[in-house]
Design an enzyme around this catalytic site. Sequence first.
Site, PDB file in Angstrom:
ATOM      1  N   ARG A   1      18.362  -7.189  -6.784  1.00  0.00           N
ATOM      2  CA  ARG A   1      17.671  -7.594  -5.565  1.00  0.00           C
ATOM      3  C   ARG A   1      17.924  -6.602  -4.428  1.00  0.00           C
ATOM      4  O   ARG A   1      17.131  -6.492  -3.494  1.00  0.00           O
ATOM      5  CB  ARG A   1      18.096  -9.007  -5.136  1.00  0.00           C
TER       6      ARG A   1
ATOM      7  N   TYR B   1      -6.529  -6.996   8.132  1.00  0.00           N
ATOM      8  CA  TYR B   1      -6.510  -7.736   6.878  1.00  0.00           C
ATOM      9  C   TYR B   1      -6.351  -9.223   7.175  1.00  0.00           C
ATOM     10  O   TYR B   1      -5.414  -9.632   7.869  1.00  0.00           O
ATOM     11  CB  TYR B   1      -5.360  -7.207   6.019  1.00  0.00           C
TER      12      TYR B   1
ATOM     13  N   ASP C   1      -0.748  -0.145   9.449  1.00  0.00           N
ATOM     14  CA  ASP C   1      -1.164  -0.494   8.087  1.00  0.00           C
ATOM     15  C   ASP C   1      -2.159   0.585   7.672  1.00  0.00           C
ATOM     16  O   ASP C   1      -3.296   0.621   8.135  1.00  0.00           O
ATOM     17  CB  ASP C   1      -1.794  -1.892   8.062  1.00  0.00           C
TER      18      ASP C   1
ATOM     19  N   LYS D   1      -3.211  -1.467  -3.760  1.00  0.00           N
ATOM     20  CA  LYS D   1      -4.536  -0.898  -3.634  1.00  0.00           C
ATOM     21  C   LYS D   1      -4.540   0.562  -4.115  1.00  0.00           C
ATOM     22  O   LYS D   1      -4.198   0.811  -5.236  1.00  0.00           O
ATOM     23  CB  LYS D   1      -5.013  -1.048  -2.187  1.00  0.00           C
TER      24      LYS D   1
END
Length: 380
Positions: free
Chosen positions: A48, A101, A174, A199
């Site tokens: 983690r 977004y 972004d 993406k």
Amino acid sequence: MTSRETLAAHGGALLDTATGGVVPAIHPSTTYARDASYALHAGFEYARDDNPTFRPPEELLARLEGGADARLFASGMAAATAAISALVAPGERLVTSRAMYHGLRTWIREHCIRFGVDHVAVDATDLDALRAAVRGGKTSLVWIETPANPTWDVVDIAGAAAIAEEASAHLAVDSTVATPVHTQPIALGADLVMHAATKALNGHSDVLAGALVTAREDERWAAIRRARHLAGAVPGPFEAWLLHRGMRTLFVRMERASRTAATLAHWLEGRAGVARVLYPGLASHPGHAVAARQMKDGYGAMLSVLVEGDATEALRVASKLEVFVRATSLGGVESLVEHRATVEGAGSLAPPNLLRLSIGLESEADLREDLDRALARGSR
Ligand SMILES: *Cc1c(COP(=O)(O)O)cnc(C)c1O
């Protein structure tokens, strides 16, 4: 200096020093042994916190963006929400662009109400409006997306960076749609770059991942790293490995898809049945002048078409497409079409006659014929 194309093709460095493998290994181990004196072998402790499989894509992305460091997350949303929750405390102001977004806009609205963050959304293409919003409160973070979903609004990154700096706020961008191929926000003054690596960075519609890149290793970056370590929104090692593999072809994919997108955008503009085409590479786009300044080697693979008519007509056109796949998401090798108003539902800012196109790697002629056939009224 090695060019970014060469860096990407080599995956950052030709690689596995332990074996000579030209691709890195996948490390599935969740835990790492300590020696008799209780020291870790290579600093890795638990999956983690970190995973050696993350390092090649993180180092490659940091270099492609011209940043100091990068970290992978489980998704684009995990990356964005980790950054915003780590950097904005209750009572502080978060200034965002209005066009962004949809999922992140929804999360920000709900998060800021619950945690008492003073959230102001502005049209960030208007730097005066942005400046007024940033000055109007104790702003710790300015978050912009450029080009922004689904109208591809272009925000002047250097202008926004100057405004943020004046207020000692962080500027986060972004840059999912631009990718490091077309824009390097850090060189323009951004402090933080976020990618939905799901993406174009991965490019094959088979990995969910996100990433943050920092301009410098400072306290705020330490807070973001701590947020990932504690909240644990990390991808699996196989996803990280696939992402790295996808990134090695990023330049050739983006160059081809951007070229096709530009050709289609020019062809669609003025075609019967099309009211408007939104693409930053078109002179008619309101953000074209800024895009021409801050984007390079093309304007990306995303465009939107406003069909003549209403939502019913847009859905009719979408229903006739055969090469474009009707699906959400973007940045894959296959071209996608999406009626954003349907997908976003109530409260959507997308015009009802807007179809969003994500251009892939098919033949440009096939995509054009497909659009031509679907737009023809006779095909009703
Ligand atoms: C998809 C997307 C996101 C969210 O990424 P996920 O990996 O789906 O969580 C954020 N910003 C933009 C611009 C996107 O296209």
